[in-house]
Design an enzyme around this catalytic site. Structure first.
Site, PDB file in Angstrom:
ATOM      1  N   ASP A 414       0.868  -1.371   0.070  1.00  0.00           N
ATOM      2  CA  ASP A 414      -0.069   0.127  -0.004  1.00  0.00           C
ATOM      3  C   ASP A 414       0.906   1.374   0.014  1.00  0.00           C
ATOM      4  OD1 ASP A 414      -2.322   1.808   1.077  1.00  0.00           O
ATOM      5  OD2 ASP A 414      -3.261  -0.074   0.279  1.00  0.00           O
ATOM      6  N   ASP A 415       0.388   2.612   0.427  1.00  0.00           N
ATOM      7  CA  ASP A 415       0.932   3.487   0.337  1.00  0.00           C
ATOM      8  C   ASP A 415       2.199   3.592   1.029  1.00  0.00           C
ATOM      9  OD1 ASP A 415       1.255   6.440   0.077  1.00  0.00           O
ATOM     10  OD2 ASP A 415      -0.420   6.890   1.387  1.00  0.00           O
ATOM     11  N   ARG A 491      -6.331  16.144   3.090  1.00  0.00           N
ATOM     12  CA  ARG A 491      -5.340  15.139   3.350  1.00  0.00           C
ATOM     13  C   ARG A 491      -3.872  15.645   3.203  1.00  0.00           C
ATOM     14  NH1 ARG A 491      -3.379   9.764   1.402  1.00  0.00           N
ATOM     15  NH2 ARG A 491      -3.483   8.218   3.408  1.00  0.00           N
ATOM     16  N   ASP A 526      -6.167   4.688  -5.571  1.00  0.00           N
ATOM     17  CA  ASP A 526      -6.936   5.681  -4.455  1.00  0.00           C
ATOM     18  C   ASP A 526      -7.119   6.804  -4.924  1.00  0.00           C
ATOM     19  OD1 ASP A 526      -8.060   5.901  -2.056  1.00  0.00           O
ATOM     20  OD2 ASP A 526      -6.265   5.065  -0.903  1.00  0.00           O
ATOM     21  N   ASN A 528      -7.887  10.364  -2.464  1.00  0.00           N
ATOM     22  CA  ASN A 528      -8.320  10.572  -1.159  1.00  0.00           C
ATOM     23  C   ASN A 528      -8.765  12.070  -0.777  1.00  0.00           C
ATOM     24  OD1 ASN A 528      -7.963   7.909   0.588  1.00  0.00           O
ATOM     25  ND2 ASN A 528      -6.012   8.306  -0.182  1.00  0.00           N
ATOM     26  N   CYS A 574     -10.780   2.853  -5.458  1.00  0.00           N
ATOM     27  CA  CYS A 574     -10.922   3.359  -3.826  1.00  0.00           C
ATOM     28  C   CYS A 574     -10.811   4.726  -3.740  1.00  0.00           C
ATOM     29  CB  CYS A 574      -9.607   2.701  -3.009  1.00  0.00           C
ATOM     30  SG  CYS A 574      -9.533   3.227  -1.228  1.00  0.00           S
ATOM     31  N   ASP A 596     -13.212   2.432   4.256  1.00  0.00           N
ATOM     32  CA  ASP A 596     -12.148   2.469   4.828  1.00  0.00           C
ATOM     33  C   ASP A 596     -12.526   1.775   6.499  1.00  0.00           C
ATOM     34  OD1 ASP A 596     -10.310   3.196   3.155  1.00  0.00           O
ATOM     35  OD2 ASP A 596     -10.243   5.229   3.858  1.00  0.00           O
TER      36      ASP A 596
END
Length: 788
Positions: A414-415, A491, A526, A528, A574, A596
């Site tokens: 992931d990130d 974010r 994603d 966000n 996502c 989430d």
């Protein structure tokens, strides 16, 4: 003194002594001389799904169980006649077209005082000519006028259904009986053509609608609204069922009776959003999951949308579905055209379970990538909640090795693997590996994962940019902002201007290099944050309201190029969880991260609500650690898995730190899911007990295979009650004449017994146990197999 039009209508009503004015078919169709100029398809067209009566200009669209009828009325206006349960084809339906003249409604002309546009059920209404309800479209012309006069010109019938260019769309690649009717209308004064498209998918009881505007004039016009579909229903006796929420609490069911005036759900966030979802239903007040009339509406689009119902003074309910007009304009210069997204309409008289099932069948056959229609999705482990940004190759490989031992099939990084990203303030846009975390490179790490016999996936957030990034240093103008204005962070990041082709090209090249270096199997895409300060330096001042739609087209362009170039890469969309859980995304990425929030109790409601409009194969669902990150709640590993099984299954926790007992339990869960994966992902889902009804303490559902030989039902109970009353679980979807066993038991049951008499549900709490354990947040699984 001359009489005003209002006084003339009043006088006429007095002349008729307030009797009902029966509008004959001649009045509705107009004089034959008025119709002779219309271009016609070859006479007597009758296909399997589309029936056209040339004489009366009646269009009857039939599916296996429904009829959709409209007709050309006087002056080339399209009138809605009927949508509902299937009825016989006739040349005309005069009873369904009867109207009364209304004193307070403008007439079309002095010569036709009984033809009142504001009293008509229409197919695609305009504004400013007597219909004061919200219109389906609005066109600004060079002289400042917004008055149009589209008249029916001709029609054509096309076998099958082709994809739209540059946008996600439905299709018929398997000769499943789809047929497309295109109605051509023209405004002669400004030489603007309007095409209304209706594709009938007979075996799924679905009609797909869209509109296309073409400017054949010499002056530009501006579309200020261009909705995808309109449906005028003859009464208001429906409940609006919407799926609303927020981050970590998406798609909760809300049911509200229709009332006079406007009711709407929408988004202006340049995403479909977690606050609202484009899918909605209209259901009769007594409709349940198992019985009753329901309409479903969805939009194949991922940006600003509008689902609106307007109940007028005569209780006619107008449904509009499409791009939200509040942040939309599109300039049509001569010889240019604009295509709306597609809207999906479906009807059933057999309850909301049936509606969900026919939509699920439709999406699988006619919307998602055909490669993934029935392809079982891999069981994955994602490192995010195990490591967050704090990892190196050794830590990640420990998780991957344990995944292999447990039978998990894919490791997803992931990130945090790129740039110098140790927190969420940096490096978005710099899609190259961080050598401090993965010193041998991302390709070498992927090889190590592949050598374990696992698939490898990566997280990207392609649409975003950080101020602290090499990309921003090179191209600050690519960040969406208004010059000399404050930039609003979300974010700790900003958004790239995907309305610009050079931006999309750059990100495509960066991602392509990584995909090739890693032989990538999966991408989690994603998104966000939402867009603020909507402005593009690449657009002139009078076209800035085109940017929201152009941005989404840029996203689709990148998706299309990547999925076409790398067809073996599975994409999962996502957007901070379920912020872009829509059909536009599903066209490219056949599954989406549902939320989430991975708490089992919250996921029950989220996944139950989502199931009304989307099948379980589209829902990413994982088991995470406890106490849960979002709620702090502690639930059993068994319950967490029993919730997550109903979707694209995986784990989101540090499996390398599990106890031996937990690891063995996970191993068994993985083996069980593999055995029943096809049923969980593609079985026919029936909702049994809703967490949105009553106390909301119990939820249950069942998936059944296509032969009705195998099923799995799960019942969840939030809180245990002392000395509770008896309860039973009533199954659905079984063959009443087949015999079944439950959980390999000895006793056999006929399907009708299990569905009508049910299964006894005893107490969740064992008061005789030596070690007392909480019976709250419990789940029970029932495996139902046919007796051979």
């Amino acid at each position: 003194m001359s009489l005003t039009p209002y006084m003339q209508i009043s006088a006429l009503k007095n002349t008729f002594r307030l009797e009902k004015i029966k509008t004959s078919i001649i009045n509705l169709l107009g004089a034959q001389s008025q119709l002779n100029h219309h271009k016609l398809h070859p006479k007597g067209v009758k296909t399997l799904a589309i029936h056209v009566d040339e004489t009366n200009k009646t269009f009857h669209l039939q599916t296996d169980h429904t009829s959709y009828i409209f007709q050309v009325l006087s002056h080339g206006i399209l009138g809605q006649v009927y949508y509902g349960k299937k009825i016989h084809v006739k040349p005309q339906y005069p009873e369904l077209l009867q109207r009364e003249m209304k004193t307070d409604t403008p007439a079309y002309s002095l010569d036709e005082p009984t033809f009142q546009i504001g009293d008509l059920k229409q197919e695609y209404s305009d504004t400013g000519t007597g219909d004061f309800r919200r219109p389906a479209y609005r066109v600004l012309q060079a002289n400042g006028s917004r008055i149009t006069d589209f008249k029916y010109d001709h029609y054509e019938v096309v076998q099958g259904k082709k994809r739209l260019t540059g946008m996600p769309s439905t299709f018929d690649d398997t000769d499943d009986g789809a047929e497309t009717l295109i109605i051509h209308l023209t405004d002669q004064l400004i030489q603007l053509d309007l095409e209304l498209s209706y594709t009938v998918f007979p075996h799924q009881d679905v009609i797909v609608r869209s509109a296309n505007f073409k400017n054949h004039g010499v002056e530009p016009v501006t579309l200020e609204a261009a909705l995808s579909a309109q449906l005028d229903l003859p009464d208001k006796h429906y409940d609006l069922i919407q799926f609303s929420g927020t981050w970590a609490r998406e798609r909760h069911l809300i049911r509200t009776p229709l009332r006079s005036g406007l009711q709407a759900i929408d988004s202006v966030r340049t995403t479909s959003s977690p606050q609202q979802n484009p899918f909605m239903m209209l259901a009769r007040p007594n409709t349940t999951d198992d019985d009753g009339e329901a309409f479903g509406f969805n939009l194949v689009y991922s940006g600003d949308f509008l689902d609106q119902i307007e109940v007028d003074q005569w209780d006619v309910s107008r449904v509009l579905v499409g791009i939200n007009p509040s942040k939309f304009e599109w300039q049509l210069t001569p010889d240019k055209e604009f295509q709306t997204p597609e809207a999906i309409l479906s009807y059933t008289a057999d309850g909301m379970n049936q509606l969900s099932q026919q939509l699920a069948d439709f999406y699988g056959k006619h919307l998602v990538n055909t490669k993934y229609r029935r392809m079982e999705r891999p069981i994955l482990v994602n490192n995010w909640e195990a490591t967050y940004f704090d990892f190196n190759d050794e830590k990640l490989l420990n998780i991957a090795k344990q995944a292999k031992h447990l039978g998990i099939e894919m490791f997803v990084l992931d990130d945090g693997w790129f740039g110098h990203r140790n927190d969420d303030h940096t490096s978005l846009g710099d899609w190259f590996v961080d050598p401090k975390k993965l010193p041998n490179g991302i390709g070498a790490f992927a090889d190590e994962v592949h050598d374990l016999g696992l698939k490898f996936g990566l997280w990207f957030e392609p649409e975003m940019i950080s101020i602290d990034s090499e990309l921003y240093q090179k191209h600050p103008e690519w960040l969406i902002h208004v010059p000399k204005r404050r930039k609003t962070p979300g974010r700790n990041q900003y958004v790239l201007d995907f309305s610009r082709s050079e931006v999309v090209d750059y990100i495509y090249n960066m991602m392509s290099q990584v995909i090739q270096d890693t032989k990538l199997d999966y991408i989690k895409w994603d998104m966000n944050r939402y867009i603020t300060e909507m402005f593009s330096a690449a657009l002139p001042a009078d076209r800035q309201l085109e940017m929201p739609h152009r941005y989404i087209l840029g996203v689709y362009n990148l998706y299309a190029r990547l999925t076409e170039t790398y067809p073996d890469v599975l994409f999962e969309s996502c957007a901070s969880g379920g912020g872009r859980f829509d059909l536009g995304m599903m066209y490219y990425a056949p599954q989406a991260w549902t939320s989430d929030d991975t708490d089992a109790v919250e996921r029950m409601k989220i996944q139950f609500g989502t199931s009304y409009g989307y099948p379980q194969s589209m829902m990413g669902a994982h088991v995470s650690a406890v106490p849960n990150e979002q709620t702090g709640r502690i639930t059993s590993l068994e319950t967490r898995a029993n919730v997550a099984f109903y979707g694209a299954f995986g784990y989101e926790l540090d499996i390398s730190k599990m106890s031996d007992e937990e690891a063995e339990q996970v191993k068994k869960q993985v083996a069980f899911y593999k055995q029943h994966r096809s049923l969980y992902q593609f079985g026919k889902l029936y909702r049994l007990d809703s967490p949105f009804e009553g106390e909301g303490n119990v939820m249950s559902w069942i998936v059944v295979d296509e032969h009705q030989d195998h099923a799995i039902a799960t019942r969840y109970q939030l809180l245990n009650h002392p000395n509770a009353p008896y309860d039973r679980l009533y199954l659905r979807g079984l063959n009443p004449d087949k015999q079944y066993r439950i959980n390999d038991g000895k006793e056999t049951y006929y399907g009708d017994e299990l569905m009508n008499a049910g299964i006894f549900i005893g107490s969740e709490f064992d008061d005789s146990a030596t070690v007392k354990q909480s019976a709250d947040f419990s789940s029970r699984r029932f495996i139902i197999d046919v007796v051979e």
